[in-house]
Design a protein around this motif. Structure first.
Motif, PDB file in Angstrom:
ATOM      1  N   TYR A 271      30.910 -11.641   8.179  1.00  0.00           N
ATOM      2  CA  TYR A 271      31.554 -12.579   7.264  1.00  0.00           C
ATOM      3  C   TYR A 271      32.734 -13.207   8.007  1.00  0.00           C
ATOM      4  CZ  TYR A 271      28.956  -9.912   3.738  1.00  0.00           C
ATOM      5  OH  TYR A 271      27.972  -9.292   3.014  1.00  0.00           O
ATOM      6  N   ARG A 272      32.497 -14.289   8.716  1.00  0.00           N
ATOM      7  CA  ARG A 272      33.508 -14.834   9.616  1.00  0.00           C
ATOM      8  C   ARG A 272      34.684 -15.459   8.863  1.00  0.00           C
ATOM      9  NH1 ARG A 272      31.254 -18.399  14.325  1.00  0.00           N
ATOM     10  NH2 ARG A 272      33.402 -18.044  14.961  1.00  0.00           N
ATOM     11  N   LEU A 273      34.396 -16.062   7.729  1.00  0.00           N
ATOM     12  CA  LEU A 273      35.440 -16.664   6.914  1.00  0.00           C
ATOM     13  C   LEU A 273      35.535 -15.900   5.603  1.00  0.00           C
ATOM     14  CD1 LEU A 273      34.579 -20.453   7.390  1.00  0.00           C
ATOM     15  CD2 LEU A 273      36.426 -19.197   8.489  1.00  0.00           C
ATOM     16  N   SER A 274      36.685 -15.342   5.287  1.00  0.00           N
ATOM     17  CA  SER A 274      36.790 -14.578   4.057  1.00  0.00           C
ATOM     18  C   SER A 274      38.227 -14.544   3.558  1.00  0.00           C
ATOM     19  CB  SER A 274      36.263 -13.155   4.241  1.00  0.00           C
ATOM     20  OG  SER A 274      36.905 -12.516   5.330  1.00  0.00           O
ATOM     21  N   VAL A 275      38.333 -14.526   2.242  1.00  0.00           N
ATOM     22  CA  VAL A 275      39.623 -14.379   1.566  1.00  0.00           C
ATOM     23  C   VAL A 275      39.473 -13.207   0.616  1.00  0.00           C
ATOM     24  CG1 VAL A 275      41.341 -15.441   0.072  1.00  0.00           C
ATOM     25  CG2 VAL A 275      40.057 -16.862   1.689  1.00  0.00           C
ATOM     26  N   GLY A 276      40.388 -12.272   0.671  1.00  0.00           N
ATOM     27  CA  GLY A 276      40.220 -11.112  -0.194  1.00  0.00           C
ATOM     28  C   GLY A 276      41.469 -10.278  -0.290  1.00  0.00           C
ATOM     29  N   VAL A 277      41.273  -9.060  -0.744  1.00  0.00           N
ATOM     30  CA  VAL A 277      42.363  -8.095  -0.862  1.00  0.00           C
ATOM     31  C   VAL A 277      41.943  -6.816  -0.148  1.00  0.00           C
ATOM     32  CG1 VAL A 277      43.121  -9.037  -3.072  1.00  0.00           C
ATOM     33  CG2 VAL A 277      41.496  -7.144  -3.037  1.00  0.00           C
ATOM     34  N   ASP A 278      42.903  -5.953   0.072  1.00  0.00           N
ATOM     35  CA  ASP A 278      42.619  -4.648   0.655  1.00  0.00           C
ATOM     36  C   ASP A 278      42.089  -3.751  -0.462  1.00  0.00           C
ATOM     37  OD1 ASP A 278      42.579  -2.126   1.743  1.00  0.00           O
ATOM     38  OD2 ASP A 278      44.588  -2.237   2.627  1.00  0.00           O
ATOM     39  N   ASN A 279      40.766  -3.680  -0.590  1.00  0.00           N
ATOM     40  CA  ASN A 279      40.172  -2.922  -1.691  1.00  0.00           C
ATOM     41  C   ASN A 279      40.372  -1.417  -1.551  1.00  0.00           C
ATOM     42  OD1 ASN A 279      38.645  -4.573  -3.813  1.00  0.00           O
ATOM     43  ND2 ASN A 279      38.148  -5.612  -1.888  1.00  0.00           N
ATOM     44  N   GLU A 280      40.578  -0.957  -0.334  1.00  0.00           N
ATOM     45  CA  GLU A 280      40.911   0.454  -0.160  1.00  0.00           C
ATOM     46  C   GLU A 280      42.255   0.742  -0.820  1.00  0.00           C
ATOM     47  OE1 GLU A 280      42.317   4.135   2.009  1.00  0.00           O
ATOM     48  OE2 GLU A 280      43.289   2.191   1.720  1.00  0.00           O
ATOM     49  N   ARG A 281      43.173  -0.203  -0.707  1.00  0.00           N
ATOM     50  CA  ARG A 281      44.489  -0.060  -1.346  1.00  0.00           C
ATOM     51  C   ARG A 281      44.358  -0.140  -2.869  1.00  0.00           C
ATOM     52  NH1 ARG A 281      49.792   0.019  -0.940  1.00  0.00           N
ATOM     53  NH2 ARG A 281      51.109  -1.303  -2.243  1.00  0.00           N
ATOM     54  N   VAL A 282      43.415  -0.934  -3.366  1.00  0.00           N
ATOM     55  CA  VAL A 282      43.194  -1.020  -4.813  1.00  0.00           C
ATOM     56  C   VAL A 282      42.854   0.364  -5.375  1.00  0.00           C
ATOM     57  CG1 VAL A 282      41.700  -1.965  -6.622  1.00  0.00           C
ATOM     58  CG2 VAL A 282      42.489  -3.442  -4.767  1.00  0.00           C
ATOM     59  N   GLY A 283      41.872   1.023  -4.744  1.00  0.00           N
ATOM     60  CA  GLY A 283      41.497   2.362  -5.184  1.00  0.00           C
ATOM     61  C   GLY A 283      42.607   3.368  -4.995  1.00  0.00           C
ATOM     62  N   TYR A 284      43.362   3.191  -3.917  1.00  0.00           N
ATOM     63  CA  TYR A 284      44.474   4.100  -3.629  1.00  0.00           C
ATOM     64  C   TYR A 284      45.569   3.977  -4.685  1.00  0.00           C
ATOM     65  CZ  TYR A 284      48.485   6.132  -1.191  1.00  0.00           C
ATOM     66  OH  TYR A 284      49.591   6.891  -0.873  1.00  0.00           O
ATOM     67  N   LEU A 285      45.945   2.743  -5.038  1.00  0.00           N
ATOM     68  CA  LEU A 285      47.015   2.545  -6.023  1.00  0.00           C
ATOM     69  C   LEU A 285      46.629   3.106  -7.387  1.00  0.00           C
ATOM     70  CD1 LEU A 285      48.258  -1.100  -5.280  1.00  0.00           C
ATOM     71  CD2 LEU A 285      49.443   1.046  -4.790  1.00  0.00           C
ATOM     72  N   ALA A 286      45.382   2.884  -7.786  1.00  0.00           N
ATOM     73  CA  ALA A 286      44.932   3.384  -9.090  1.00  0.00           C
ATOM     74  C   ALA A 286      44.992   4.907  -9.133  1.00  0.00           C
ATOM     75  CB  ALA A 286      43.517   2.893  -9.369  1.00  0.00           C
ATOM     76  N   THR A 287      44.537   5.538  -8.063  1.00  0.00           N
ATOM     77  CA  THR A 287      44.511   7.006  -8.017  1.00  0.00           C
ATOM     78  C   THR A 287      45.912   7.579  -7.880  1.00  0.00           C
ATOM     79  OG1 THR A 287      42.361   6.813  -6.912  1.00  0.00           O
ATOM     80  CG2 THR A 287      43.420   8.979  -6.894  1.00  0.00           C
ATOM     81  N   ARG A 288      46.719   6.954  -7.040  1.00  0.00           N
ATOM     82  CA  ARG A 288      48.096   7.442  -6.859  1.00  0.00           C
ATOM     83  C   ARG A 288      48.878   7.385  -8.171  1.00  0.00           C
ATOM     84  NH1 ARG A 288      52.283   4.320  -3.007  1.00  0.00           N
ATOM     85  NH2 ARG A 288      52.356   3.009  -4.854  1.00  0.00           N
ATOM     86  N   HIS A 289      48.604   6.365  -8.989  1.00  0.00           N
ATOM     87  CA  HIS A 289      49.270   6.253 -10.294  1.00  0.00           C
ATOM     88  C   HIS A 289      49.016   7.507 -11.132  1.00  0.00           C
ATOM     89  CE1 HIS A 289      50.803   4.657 -14.006  1.00  0.00           C
ATOM     90  NE2 HIS A 289      49.602   4.589 -14.576  1.00  0.00           N
ATOM     91  N   LEU A 290      47.782   7.960 -11.162  1.00  0.00           N
ATOM     92  CA  LEU A 290      47.452   9.176 -11.920  1.00  0.00           C
ATOM     93  C   LEU A 290      48.083  10.404 -11.289  1.00  0.00           C
ATOM     94  CD1 LEU A 290      43.692   8.481 -12.757  1.00  0.00           C
ATOM     95  CD2 LEU A 290      45.670   8.300 -14.294  1.00  0.00           C
ATOM     96  N   LEU A 291      48.075  10.455  -9.974  1.00  0.00           N
ATOM     97  CA  LEU A 291      48.691  11.596  -9.277  1.00  0.00           C
ATOM     98  C   LEU A 291      50.180  11.674  -9.579  1.00  0.00           C
ATOM     99  CD1 LEU A 291      46.859  11.228  -5.853  1.00  0.00           C
ATOM    100  CD2 LEU A 291      46.659  13.194  -7.412  1.00  0.00           C
ATOM    101  N   GLU A 292      50.855  10.532  -9.606  1.00  0.00           N
ATOM    102  CA  GLU A 292      52.292  10.513  -9.877  1.00  0.00           C
ATOM    103  C   GLU A 292      52.595  10.927 -11.306  1.00  0.00           C
ATOM    104  OE1 GLU A 292      53.330   6.535  -8.773  1.00  0.00           O
ATOM    105  OE2 GLU A 292      53.699   7.067  -6.668  1.00  0.00           O
TER     106      GLU A 292
END
Length: 347
Positions: free
Chosen positions: A152-173
């Motif tokens: 995928y040479r051209l792409s716009v997105g987000v760090d989806n690993e961070r998406v899962g991390y933030l959601a899980t860290r919220h519960l951990l906190e």
């Protein structure tokens, strides 16, 4: 001979967007301007206007294999609206459709004949029949929400690993330690990354990964409800659950209600995407905000630039994501006190 809009514009002495408006029969174009553009076409080789018109069309394409998820979802509608505004302001038209392996499909035929000027691709997967079809089309593509994939040479997105991390860290906190994950199918790089983020958050907190707490879904609300019911049938059941998207998380809310589990007193739930419904379900859903409109608009701008340059250079742009805590999550200590028999007697 196949002409470009730039060639016609130069010959006619008008802008590329004006040529596109003439060929796509847009309003607010004078009779004289139409005449000049048509004469320029004829002088350059009498290429049929219908063929040239297609070169002014940008596709917004969704793989046929993901059609079951719906084509009227809030995420897709937001992306389409943002992309449409950009491409039409640049003098192109936007055609929305699915692609797959149907030779009778208008979109597949246009891809095979290289009749799109370029395309924005949503819900990109790793299925070879899809990636190969796009590669063989030999036109510029920009992928939305897919980063880090070599093809995928051209792409716009987000760090989806961070998406899962933030959601899980919220519960951990909030003190949760037995946390489930309602995951996506492994053909989607973005959803694979969210699962990896969930695992990283647990590992960083010293919590062993329990694969029995990871249940795959097909990303719809109904599938999320069914998967959540299986997960909540475990003993001991999880006190917190991350949904790989908001549809799945809303399905989890439904499953909890059917089992008479109070959210967030018995169970905390976090989604991902921050679609509009998350603010109106009860309790309002904690989630991770993803800038879908901004991604699609930026993808459209990059695509137009690549089309006009006539060459494709590798470009990946990452936008930021943020946690949005709402009423579906609560500290496990506070939840235990609130829902305890003693607390109920004293209330």
């Amino acid at each position: 001979m196949r002409l470009t809009l730039e060639q016609i514009a130069k010959t006619a002495g008008v802008s590329v967007s004006t040529v596109s408006r003439v060929l796509n029969r847009k309003p607010n174009v004078s009779v004289e301007t139409k005449r000049i553009v048509i004469e320029a076409i004829q002088s350059l080789g009498e290429t049929p206007p219908s063929e040239l018109a297609a070169k002014g069309i940008i596709g917004f394409l969704v793989p046929e294999t993901t059609k079951y998820m719906g084509l009227q979802t809030p995420v897709l509608l937001a992306e389409i609206a943002a992309a449409k505004e950009v491409v039409e302001n640049e003098g192109y038209g936007l055609l929305v459709g699915t692609f797959g392996e149907d030779p009778n499909s208008v979109v597949d035929r246009m891809l095979a004949n290289k009749e799109f000027a370029g395309a924005i691709v949503a819900r990109a997967s790793t299925l070879p029949q899809e990636t190969d079809r796009l590669r063989h089309a030999d036109i510029p593509f920009v992928f939305v929400n897919t980063l880090g994939q070599a093809h995928y040479r051209l792409s716009v997105g987000v760090d989806n690993e961070r998406v899962g991390y933030l959601a899980t860290r919220h519960l951990l906190e909030l003190g949760h330690r037995r946390i489930g994950f309602l995951g996506g199918q492994s053909i989607f790089p973005s959803l694979i990354a969210r699962l990896e983020g969930y695992r990283r958050a647990l590992t960083k907190s010293g919590i062993p990964i329990d694969e029995s707490l990871v249940v795959e879904t097909d990303l719809t609300q109904q599938s999320g409800e069914e998967a959540a019911a299986r997960l909540l049938g475990q003993r001991p059941r999880p006190t917190g659950i991350v949904g790989v998207n908001d549809y799945v998380a809303v399905g989890c809310l439904n499953a909890a209600a059917k089992l008479s589990l109070s959210v967030p007193h018995h169970l905390s739930i976090v989604g991902c995407d921050d679609i509009e419904i998350t603010r109106y379900v009860r309790p309002a859903l904690s989630t991770v905000y993803i800038p879908w409109r901004d991604m699609a608009a930026l993808a459209a701008r990059i695509l137009v630039e690549q089309i006009r340059r006539g060459s494709v250079h590798r470009c990946e742009i990452e936008l930021d994501v943020t946690l949005v805590p709402r009423d579906s999550t609560k500290s496990i200590q506070a939840a235990s006190v609130t829902s305890s028999p003693t607390s109920r007697r004293n209330s």
